[in-house]
Design an enzyme around this catalytic site. Structure first.
Site, mmCIF file in Angstrom:
data_model
loop_
_atom_site.group_PDB
_atom_site.id
_atom_site.type_symbol
_atom_site.label_atom_id
_atom_site.label_comp_id
_atom_site.label_asym_id
_atom_site.label_seq_id
_atom_site.Cartn_x
_atom_site.Cartn_y
_atom_site.Cartn_z
ATOM 1 N N ASP A 169 -7.103 20.873 -12.795
ATOM 2 C CA ASP A 169 -7.354 19.615 -13.486
ATOM 3 C C ASP A 169 -6.847 19.781 -14.919
ATOM 4 O O ASP A 169 -7.420 20.535 -15.704
ATOM 5 C CB ASP A 169 -8.851 19.299 -13.473
ATOM 6 C CG ASP A 169 -9.164 17.929 -14.060
ATOM 7 O OD1 ASP A 169 -8.397 17.469 -14.929
ATOM 8 O OD2 ASP A 169 -10.191 17.327 -13.680
ATOM 9 N N ARG A 220 0.822 -1.209 0.000
ATOM 10 C CA ARG A 220 0.000 0.000 0.000
ATOM 11 C C ARG A 220 0.857 1.261 0.000
ATOM 12 O O ARG A 220 0.363 2.356 -0.259
ATOM 13 C CB ARG A 220 -0.944 -0.017 1.213
ATOM 14 C CG ARG A 220 -2.004 1.037 1.207
ATOM 15 C CD ARG A 220 -3.228 0.668 2.056
ATOM 16 N NE ARG A 220 -2.934 -0.061 3.247
ATOM 17 C CZ ARG A 220 -2.597 0.466 4.427
ATOM 18 N NH1 ARG A 220 -2.489 1.787 4.549
ATOM 19 N NH2 ARG A 220 -2.369 -0.290 5.481
ATOM 20 N N TYR A 268 -15.918 18.638 -14.567
ATOM 21 C CA TYR A 268 -16.208 17.214 -14.555
ATOM 22 C C TYR A 268 -17.274 16.917 -13.506
ATOM 23 O O TYR A 268 -17.175 17.346 -12.357
ATOM 24 C CB TYR A 268 -14.927 16.435 -14.267
ATOM 25 C CG TYR A 268 -15.139 14.958 -14.119
ATOM 26 C CD1 TYR A 268 -15.741 14.225 -15.130
ATOM 27 C CD2 TYR A 268 -14.757 14.302 -12.961
ATOM 28 C CE1 TYR A 268 -15.958 12.864 -14.990
ATOM 29 C CE2 TYR A 268 -14.954 12.939 -12.814
ATOM 30 C CZ TYR A 268 -15.561 12.225 -13.829
ATOM 31 O OH TYR A 268 -15.777 10.877 -13.687
ATOM 32 N N LYS A 325 -7.903 8.964 -19.279
ATOM 33 C CA LYS A 325 -8.184 9.629 -20.549
ATOM 34 C C LYS A 325 -6.937 9.665 -21.435
ATOM 35 O O LYS A 325 -6.416 8.640 -21.806
ATOM 36 C CB LYS A 325 -8.723 11.037 -20.267
ATOM 37 C CG LYS A 325 -9.812 11.114 -19.173
ATOM 38 C CD LYS A 325 -11.023 10.284 -19.454
ATOM 39 C CE LYS A 325 -12.229 10.660 -18.600
ATOM 40 N NZ LYS A 325 -12.108 10.388 -17.165
#
Length: 369
Positions: free
Chosen positions: A173, A48, A99, A198
């Protein structure tokens, strides 16, 4: 073997960064490290907290953005990790057109009393500055540029200067632009967000997110974000990260072709009688025509294409499209007839032929054909 210099172009960095050392019989590509546990007393200890495959991806993206990157399990995992840094009851100023997941996350946190938000026209620098000034508890300015799906542009340097004068952290972003079109850290941003699902990955086969921070010694923001990732477990799978790294290698050539296609599609759309408006910021591979026939025309368009795929998400090698107001959470200020086109790398004449025949069906709504 001498080290590569720091004066390389982004295209070269995308290909060369994050590689294993050049030793005899060494692999050119980093392996996929499938490990949940590491031998004790090292720097990682547990799955992790780190993975060599993540490190390779983070090295490439960090160098492209000019900072230090962290990979996450999804774009939303990255975005909500940033929002976790906002103190209890503090304020966030964000775009009204952004978004959906980001806006919905803000709404969820606000409904639970964690923070409060103001949604603004991010292209109106004065209005954004006024919104920050009006909130003494404002802690974060969230910027999208271009916005999704309205394709508005923000003046990032001016907004970053205004925010920092007020003690407000700036997040950008950069999913639509990619680091090949703009590097927000160099424009004054503190944190860059990517949905690596994307354009960075580019093949519609990965769900992955990333954050990038500036790279001063002992960066507190980077440390805090990594700590949140470690604690919440919002970590990516090694295979997904390796695929995203593989996608990054060809980002420059994919984007070059897709952007050229998008510019030509936007030019032709502007002359079509079924189209009332074309939104295209002049770069990138997203085009948003607004159809004169509104929602019925937009729906007809998406149903009549044969090559373009009716699908949500974007940034793959294949061209996709969707009418964004089909989603209930999309703001009412987005036109009903706006269709977001994610332009891929196919031959532009094939793309246009398919779009043109579908537009003929859409045009029937407007002109009664």
């Amino acid at each position: 073997m001498p080290e590569l210099g720091n004066d390389l172009s982004p295209a070269t960095i995308a290909v060369t960064a994050g590689r294993p050392p050049r030793e005899p019989d060494a692999a050119l590509n980093p392996p996929i490290t499938m490990a949940s546990t590491y031998v004790a007393t090292g720097d990682v200890e547990y799955g992790r907290f780190g993975n060599p495959t993540w490190t390779a991806f983070e090295d490439v993206l960090g160098r492209l953005e000019g900072g230090r990157a962290l990979a996450f399990s999804s774009g939303m995992a990255a975005a909500t990790t940033v929002l976790d840094l906002v103190g209890q009851g503090a304020g966030v100023v964000a775009p009204r057109h952004a978004y959906n997941g980001t806006v919905m996350a803000l709404g969820d946190l606000e409904s639970r009393g964690r923070l409060h938000s103001r949604l603004v026209d991010i292209a109106d620098t004065a209005a954004v500055t006024a919104a920050m000034e009006a909130d003494p508890d404002c802690a974060l300015l969230w910027i999208e540029s271009p916005t999704n799906p309205a394709l508005e542009l923000a003046d990032i340097p001016a907004l970053a200067d205004a925010a920092h004068a007020l003690g407000v952290r700036v997040v950008v972003d950069n999913t639509f632009a990619t680091p090949l079109a703009q590097q927000p850290l160099s424009l004054g941003a503190d944190i860059v967000v990517h949905s690596a699902t994307k354009f960075l990955s580019g093949h519609s086969d990965v769900v992955l997110g990333a954050l990038v921070t500036a790279d001063p010694e002992g960066d507190e923001v980077h440390t805090a974000l990594k700590g949140r990732r470690d604690l919440a477990g919002a970590i990516p799978g090694p295979f997904e990260t390796w695929l995203a790294l593989r996608g990054l290698r060809t980002l420059h050539v994919r984007l070059e072709r897709a952007q050229a296609n998008a510019a030509e599609i936007a030019r032709r759309l502007a002359d079509h009688p079924a189209v009332a408006e074309v939104r295209y910021p002049g770069f990138g591979a997203i085009v948003a025509p607004v159809l004169a026939g509104g929602a019925p025309a937009g729906d007809l368009l998406t149903r009549h294409t044969r090559l373009w795929v009716h699908a949500t998400s974007l940034g793959g090698v294949e061209s996709t499209l969707e009418r964004r107001r089909r989603w209930k959470a999309e703001p009412a200020t987005i036109p009903e007839g706006l269709v977001r086109l994610s332009v891929g790398i196919e031959d532009v004449e094939d793309l246009w032929a398919d779009l043109a025949q579908a537009l003929e069906a859409a045009d029937g709504v407007t002109h009664g054909g």
